[in-house]
Scaffold this motif. Structure first.
Motif, PDB file in Angstrom:
ATOM      1  N   ASP A 141     -15.593 -11.011  43.504  1.00  0.00           N
ATOM      2  CA  ASP A 141     -15.523 -12.469  43.415  1.00  0.00           C
ATOM      3  C   ASP A 141     -16.300 -13.123  44.552  1.00  0.00           C
ATOM      4  O   ASP A 141     -17.022 -14.094  44.329  1.00  0.00           O
ATOM      5  N   MET A 142     -16.131 -12.588  45.749  1.00  0.00           N
ATOM      6  CA  MET A 142     -16.858 -13.130  46.906  1.00  0.00           C
ATOM      7  C   MET A 142     -18.365 -12.990  46.680  1.00  0.00           C
ATOM      8  O   MET A 142     -19.125 -13.924  46.940  1.00  0.00           O
ATOM      9  N   HIS A 143     -18.784 -11.838  46.176  1.00  0.00           N
ATOM     10  CA  HIS A 143     -20.202 -11.625  45.883  1.00  0.00           C
ATOM     11  C   HIS A 143     -20.697 -12.647  44.878  1.00  0.00           C
ATOM     12  O   HIS A 143     -21.769 -13.239  45.047  1.00  0.00           O
ATOM     13  N   ASP A 144     -19.930 -12.864  43.818  1.00  0.00           N
ATOM     14  CA  ASP A 144     -20.332 -13.812  42.776  1.00  0.00           C
ATOM     15  C   ASP A 144     -20.450 -15.231  43.342  1.00  0.00           C
ATOM     16  O   ASP A 144     -21.403 -15.945  43.035  1.00  0.00           O
ATOM     17  N   ILE A 145     -19.489 -15.620  44.152  1.00  0.00           N
ATOM     18  CA  ILE A 145     -19.503 -16.966  44.743  1.00  0.00           C
ATOM     19  C   ILE A 145     -20.732 -17.136  45.633  1.00  0.00           C
ATOM     20  O   ILE A 145     -21.448 -18.137  45.534  1.00  0.00           O
ATOM     21  N   LEU A 195     -26.347 -19.021  46.472  1.00  0.00           N
ATOM     22  CA  LEU A 195     -27.725 -18.691  46.859  1.00  0.00           C
ATOM     23  C   LEU A 195     -28.687 -18.973  45.705  1.00  0.00           C
ATOM     24  O   LEU A 195     -29.814 -19.434  45.935  1.00  0.00           O
ATOM     25  N   SER A 196     -28.256 -18.722  44.485  1.00  0.00           N
ATOM     26  CA  SER A 196     -29.111 -19.019  43.320  1.00  0.00           C
ATOM     27  C   SER A 196     -29.355 -20.518  43.203  1.00  0.00           C
ATOM     28  O   SER A 196     -30.468 -20.953  42.902  1.00  0.00           O
ATOM     29  N   ARG A 197     -28.308 -21.308  43.445  1.00  0.00           N
ATOM     30  CA  ARG A 197     -28.494 -22.773  43.429  1.00  0.00           C
ATOM     31  C   ARG A 197     -29.453 -23.205  44.523  1.00  0.00           C
ATOM     32  O   ARG A 197     -30.290 -24.096  44.319  1.00  0.00           O
ATOM     33  N   GLN A 198     -29.362 -22.559  45.677  1.00  0.00           N
ATOM     34  CA  GLN A 198     -30.290 -22.895  46.772  1.00  0.00           C
ATOM     35  C   GLN A 198     -31.724 -22.570  46.378  1.00  0.00           C
ATOM     36  O   GLN A 198     -32.640 -23.349  46.646  1.00  0.00           O
ATOM     37  N   LYS A 229     -19.689 -21.058  55.809  1.00  0.00           N
ATOM     38  CA  LYS A 229     -18.226 -21.099  55.950  1.00  0.00           C
ATOM     39  C   LYS A 229     -17.569 -19.948  55.193  1.00  0.00           C
ATOM     40  O   LYS A 229     -16.621 -19.333  55.670  1.00  0.00           O
ATOM     41  N   ARG A 230     -18.055 -19.668  53.989  1.00  0.00           N
ATOM     42  CA  ARG A 230     -17.478 -18.593  53.176  1.00  0.00           C
ATOM     43  C   ARG A 230     -17.622 -17.243  53.856  1.00  0.00           C
ATOM     44  O   ARG A 230     -16.754 -16.386  53.747  1.00  0.00           O
ATOM     45  N   LEU A 231     -18.747 -17.067  54.545  1.00  0.00           N
ATOM     46  CA  LEU A 231     -18.994 -15.782  55.215  1.00  0.00           C
ATOM     47  C   LEU A 231     -18.468 -15.778  56.657  1.00  0.00           C
ATOM     48  O   LEU A 231     -18.685 -14.804  57.375  1.00  0.00           O
ATOM     49  N   GLY A 232     -17.851 -16.847  57.051  1.00  0.00           N
ATOM     50  CA  GLY A 232     -17.288 -16.903  58.406  1.00  0.00           C
ATOM     51  C   GLY A 232     -18.343 -16.865  59.496  1.00  0.00           C
ATOM     52  O   GLY A 232     -18.117 -16.292  60.559  1.00  0.00           O
TER      53      GLY A 232
END
Length: 186
Positions: free
Chosen positions: A31-35, A40-43, A92-95
């Motif tokens: 899930d974390m990978h997908d998020i 990143l794809s949107r970027q 933030k997600r990756l701390g």
């Protein structure tokens, strides 16, 4: 809506199929990978759109269509704001960890997908930066040209010397710079 466009297919690169982590340690990792991958794809898509907007702005600058330039500049600024939100979300997600470091901790198949996306983002960022630099150079050249034209017109409109007018508002006659036989009061 810009965000709905960014979630759709990319016009810069074909959309890559998403691979779910099968057999990984936990579904939380997948899930974390997908998020992260979706962000990143949107970027990447936003950077491709940014480059296209900058190219269009360059064309508008060349044709001196100021209304189009202003409109495009608002779009560019809004897109940059959305990009900043996406980047902040990933950080933030990756701390605070870098995305490439996070990818190195993933299974090989997931890491390859993430690293490929990061590579495409880098290529898109460089292309957008080059186009932004071209736009800046053209804008500064047009500003310089306009400034010089304005200075030339101002110079033609102004009287030749500042002392042409006297203190009382009338025209002062120009004295002869060469020596005269009689000068002063008697």
């Amino acid at each position: 809506n810009l965000l709905s466009f960014l979630r759709g297919g990319s016009f810069c690169t074909p959309a890559k199929p998403q691979i779910r982590a099968v057999g990984s340690n936990s579904s939380l990792e997948a899930d974390m990978h997908d998020i992260i991958h979706e962000s990143l794809s949107r970027q990447e898509k936003a950077l491709c759109l940014l480059r296209d907007l900058l190219e269009e702005e360059y064309s508008s600058l060349l044709s001196r269509d100021t209304d189009a330039v202003v409109s495009l500049e608002f779009s560019v600024q809004e897109l940059i704001r959305h990009l900043a939100v996406e980047k902040t979300f990933v950080i933030k997600r990756l701390g605070g960890m870098r995305a490439a470091e996070y990818a190195s901790m993933l299974p090989e198949d997931l890491a390859a997908i993430l690293l490929d996306t990061l590579r495409r983002i880098d290529v898109s960022e460089q292309a957008a930066a080059r186009q932004a630099s071209r736009n800046t150079n053209l804008s500064l050249a047009l500003l310089d040209q306009s400034s010089r034209t304005l200075q030339a017109l101002t110079k033609q409109a102004m009287p030749p010397k500042a002392e042409t007018y006297g203190r009382r508002g009338g025209m002062r006659t120009q004295g002869h710079p060469e020596a005269a036989l009689i000068s002063g009061r008697l």
